[in-house]
Design a protein around this motif. Structure first.
Motif, PDB file in Angstrom:
ATOM      1  N   ILE A  76       0.877  -1.175   0.000  1.00 63.03           N
ATOM      2  CA  ILE A  76       0.000   0.000   0.000  1.00 63.03           C
ATOM      3  C   ILE A  76       0.913   1.224   0.000  1.00 63.03           C
ATOM      4  O   ILE A  76       1.081   1.941   0.985  1.00 63.03           O
ATOM      5  CB  ILE A  76      -0.958  -0.015   1.218  1.00 63.03           C
ATOM      6  N   SER A  77       1.574   1.424  -1.098  1.00 61.56           N
ATOM      7  CA  SER A  77       2.490   2.554  -1.278  1.00 61.56           C
ATOM      8  C   SER A  77       2.790   2.670  -2.763  1.00 61.56           C
ATOM      9  O   SER A  77       2.641   1.688  -3.508  1.00 61.56           O
ATOM     10  CB  SER A  77       3.803   2.323  -0.518  1.00 61.56           C
ATOM     11  N   ALA A  78       3.223   3.862  -3.139  1.00 61.84           N
ATOM     12  CA  ALA A  78       3.678   4.028  -4.528  1.00 61.84           C
ATOM     13  C   ALA A  78       5.123   3.569  -4.621  1.00 61.84           C
ATOM     14  O   ALA A  78       5.512   2.864  -5.542  1.00 61.84           O
ATOM     15  CB  ALA A  78       3.556   5.484  -4.937  1.00 61.84           C
ATOM     16  N   GLY A  79       5.922   3.981  -3.616  1.00 70.92           N
ATOM     17  CA  GLY A  79       7.341   3.617  -3.604  1.00 70.92           C
ATOM     18  C   GLY A  79       7.500   2.122  -3.373  1.00 70.92           C
ATOM     19  O   GLY A  79       6.681   1.493  -2.689  1.00 70.92           O
ATOM     20  N   PHE A  80       8.546   1.561  -3.972  1.00 70.82           N
ATOM     21  CA  PHE A  80       8.730   0.114  -3.820  1.00 70.82           C
ATOM     22  C   PHE A  80      10.193  -0.243  -3.590  1.00 70.82           C
ATOM     23  O   PHE A  80      10.643  -1.338  -3.924  1.00 70.82           O
ATOM     24  CB  PHE A  80       8.137  -0.641  -5.023  1.00 70.82           C
ATOM     25  N   VAL A 101      -3.003   7.437  -7.349  1.00 73.57           N
ATOM     26  CA  VAL A 101      -4.052   7.895  -6.416  1.00 73.57           C
ATOM     27  C   VAL A 101      -3.483   8.826  -5.343  1.00 73.57           C
ATOM     28  O   VAL A 101      -4.240   9.544  -4.693  1.00 73.57           O
ATOM     29  CB  VAL A 101      -4.787   6.714  -5.752  1.00 73.57           C
ATOM     30  N   LEU A 102      -2.158   8.810  -5.152  1.00 76.70           N
ATOM     31  CA  LEU A 102      -1.584   9.681  -4.123  1.00 76.70           C
ATOM     32  C   LEU A 102      -0.887  10.912  -4.690  1.00 76.70           C
ATOM     33  O   LEU A 102      -0.368  11.747  -3.946  1.00 76.70           O
ATOM     34  CB  LEU A 102      -0.625   8.898  -3.207  1.00 76.70           C
ATOM     35  N   ASN A 103      -0.883  11.049  -6.011  1.00 78.24           N
ATOM     36  CA  ASN A 103      -0.121  12.165  -6.606  1.00 78.24           C
ATOM     37  C   ASN A 103      -0.530  13.527  -6.048  1.00 78.24           C
ATOM     38  O   ASN A 103       0.323  14.351  -5.695  1.00 78.24           O
ATOM     39  CB  ASN A 103      -0.312  12.198  -8.131  1.00 78.24           C
ATOM     40  N   GLY A 237      10.631  12.676  -1.982  1.00 81.63           N
ATOM     41  CA  GLY A 237      10.892  11.395  -2.653  1.00 81.63           C
ATOM     42  C   GLY A 237      11.165  10.297  -1.641  1.00 81.63           C
ATOM     43  O   GLY A 237      10.228   9.669  -1.113  1.00 81.63           O
ATOM     44  N   ARG A 238      12.430  10.108  -1.354  1.00 83.35           N
ATOM     45  CA  ARG A 238      12.830   9.144  -0.334  1.00 83.35           C
ATOM     46  C   ARG A 238      14.006   9.735   0.444  1.00 83.35           C
ATOM     47  O   ARG A 238      14.888  10.383  -0.151  1.00 83.35           O
ATOM     48  CB  ARG A 238      13.261   7.817  -0.960  1.00 83.35           C
ATOM     49  N   GLY A 239      14.037   9.472   1.754  1.00 84.22           N
ATOM     50  CA  GLY A 239      15.053  10.066   2.615  1.00 84.22           C
ATOM     51  C   GLY A 239      16.469   9.760   2.168  1.00 84.22           C
ATOM     52  O   GLY A 239      17.339  10.644   2.171  1.00 84.22           O
ATOM     53  N   PRO A 285       6.599  14.049   9.354  1.00 83.75           N
ATOM     54  CA  PRO A 285       7.039  12.650   9.393  1.00 83.75           C
ATOM     55  C   PRO A 285       6.402  11.751   8.327  1.00 83.75           C
ATOM     56  O   PRO A 285       5.587  10.906   8.628  1.00 83.75           O
ATOM     57  CB  PRO A 285       6.631  12.220  10.808  1.00 83.75           C
ATOM     58  N   HIS A 286       6.828  11.936   7.085  1.00 80.75           N
ATOM     59  CA  HIS A 286       6.400  11.100   5.955  1.00 80.75           C
ATOM     60  C   HIS A 286       4.866  10.952   5.912  1.00 80.75           C
ATOM     61  O   HIS A 286       4.337   9.843   6.017  1.00 80.75           O
ATOM     62  CB  HIS A 286       7.081   9.722   6.025  1.00 80.75           C
ATOM     63  N   ILE A 287       4.211  12.101   5.748  1.00 81.59           N
ATOM     64  CA  ILE A 287       2.742  12.094   5.702  1.00 81.59           C
ATOM     65  C   ILE A 287       2.228  12.523   4.330  1.00 81.59           C
ATOM     66  O   ILE A 287       1.073  12.921   4.189  1.00 81.59           O
ATOM     67  CB  ILE A 287       2.133  13.000   6.801  1.00 81.59           C
TER      68      ILE A 287
HETATM   69  C1  DGY Z   1       4.560   6.073  -0.986  1.00 79.65           C
HETATM   70  O1  DGY Z   1       3.432   5.622  -1.143  1.00 79.65           O
HETATM   71  O2  DGY Z   1       5.560   5.558  -1.437  1.00 79.65           O
HETATM   72  C2  DGY Z   1       4.677   7.371  -0.253  1.00 79.65           C
HETATM   73  O3  DGY Z   1       5.982   7.620   0.137  1.00 79.65           O
HETATM   74  C3  DGY Z   1       3.772   7.394   0.924  1.00 79.65           C
HETATM   75  O4  DGY Z   1       4.156   6.417   1.838  1.00 79.65           O
END
Ligand code: DGY
Length: 319
Positions: A76-80, A101-103, A237-239, A285-287
């Motif tokens: 349940i995330s876009a990032g993988f 859906v989260l864009n 993006g990513r930390g 915090p990553h929201i």
């Molecule tokens: C994702 O879905 O990858 C975003 O970072 C939200 O967690």
């Protein structure tokens, strides 16, 4: 015929997703929201699907323990970056995620961080709370978006959504960098440039790239040294695209003006981390995707990825 079995790693996932899964699958839901990797690994054998929220590292060990019953993995995330996608696919297991859906939600957080960092929101509030307001004409001056150059590292759909939301602020020029020029950049008249040019020319540098071998640690001391002293740096993006110590130095030594972060390495950032003492850092915090509708939509899409895979249909968003 008995329903396929799906392991869910926590019980606080939006019910719309769980309800959809329940129509076609038998769920094993791990109680609470803090299942350890060991608990997940103990539970996974014998399941046909794994449906999860959070950065569970699905690697060779995980897949070995899960065994041959596992047919689909749905994050349940876009990032993988937490998934070993080549290995998952090599084993013939389907894998899906929840982009698009989260864009909008992530783009909104990026704009929020950019505005707050440019206009020193955190510092202003803190001074107000400490009774240190000064009515001076040159006090708490920020950076203008109007007429500025905005550089986007990774002009994917989220990068583009951010840029589109910034257009009404009368940005002067959009730059972007990545593997190759993109047709979609024409939408906002963005110019494709090298990373170095982007760092040197941009007033706002926005990281919207995924974490890959190429982007890991991309923002180091040398990168921050190339940026303008007035630059505002944003990362949604990513930390781990950023070397945290280098960012800390850049902010402390005023190599750049300010930063706004939704993501940081490590997550969560320890509460006594020095970054949290800096006036020129806006951080959440990553929201990025944390709105009621977005998280619900993500849960539904991830559930559809599972049910489609188990019915032999294409996933909604396969990897
Ligand atoms: C994702 O879905 O990858 C975003 O970072 C939200 O967690």
């Amino acid at each position: 015929m008995s329903k396929p079995k799906v392991l869910v790693n926590r019980d606080d996932i939006p019910t719309a997703g769980l309800d959809l899964l329940r129509t076609k699958c038998k769920l094993t839901i791990l109680p609470g929201s803090n299942s350890t990797r060991e608990e997940i690994l103990r539970a996974i054998p014998g399941h046909d699907g794994f449906y999860f929220f959070g950065h569970v590292n699905v690697n060779t060990d995980f897949l070995d323990i899960a065994g041959p019953s596992l047919k689909v993995i749905s994050t349940i995330s876009a990032g993988f970056d937490h998934l070993d996608v080549p290995e998952i696919k090599r084993r013939g297991i389907k894998v899906g995620h929840t982009p698009i859906v989260l864009n909008a939600a992530v783009a909104e957080i990026a704009v929020m961080l950019l505005l707050n960092a440019a206009r020193r929101a955190h510092e202003s509030r803190s001074l107000l709370e400490r009774g240190k307001v000064e009515a001076k004409p040159q006090w708490l001056l920020g950076q203008d978006i109007r007429g500025s150059t905005v550089g986007i590292v990774g002009l994917g759909m989220i990068g583009l959504a951010i840029a589109n939301r910034l257009v009404p602020f009368e940005v002067g020029r959009f730059l972007y960098t990545g593997h190759a020029p993109k047709k979609s950049a024409d939408e906002i008249g963005a110019e494709f440039v090298s990373l170095d040019d982007l760092l040197e020319l941009s007033d706002f540098v926005i990281v919207a790239t995924p974490l890959t071998i190429e982007t890991h640690g991309l923002f180091d001391d040398a990168a921050f040294d190339k940026m303008k002293k007035t630059a505002v740096f944003i990362n949604i993006g990513r930390g781990a695209v950023v070397k945290t110590d280098a960012l800390l130095r850049a902010l402390k030594e005023k190599k750049i003006f300010a930063a706004g972060l939704d993501v940081v390495d490590p997550e969560p950032l320890p509460k006594d981390h020095e970054l949290l003492t800096l006036p020129n850092l806006e951080i959440v915090p990553h929201i990025g995707s944390a709105t009621i509708k977005t998280r619900r939509d993500m849960a539904i899409v991830a559930a559809q990825n599972i049910t489609n895979a188990l019915e032999g249909k294409p996933l909604v968003y396969p990897l």
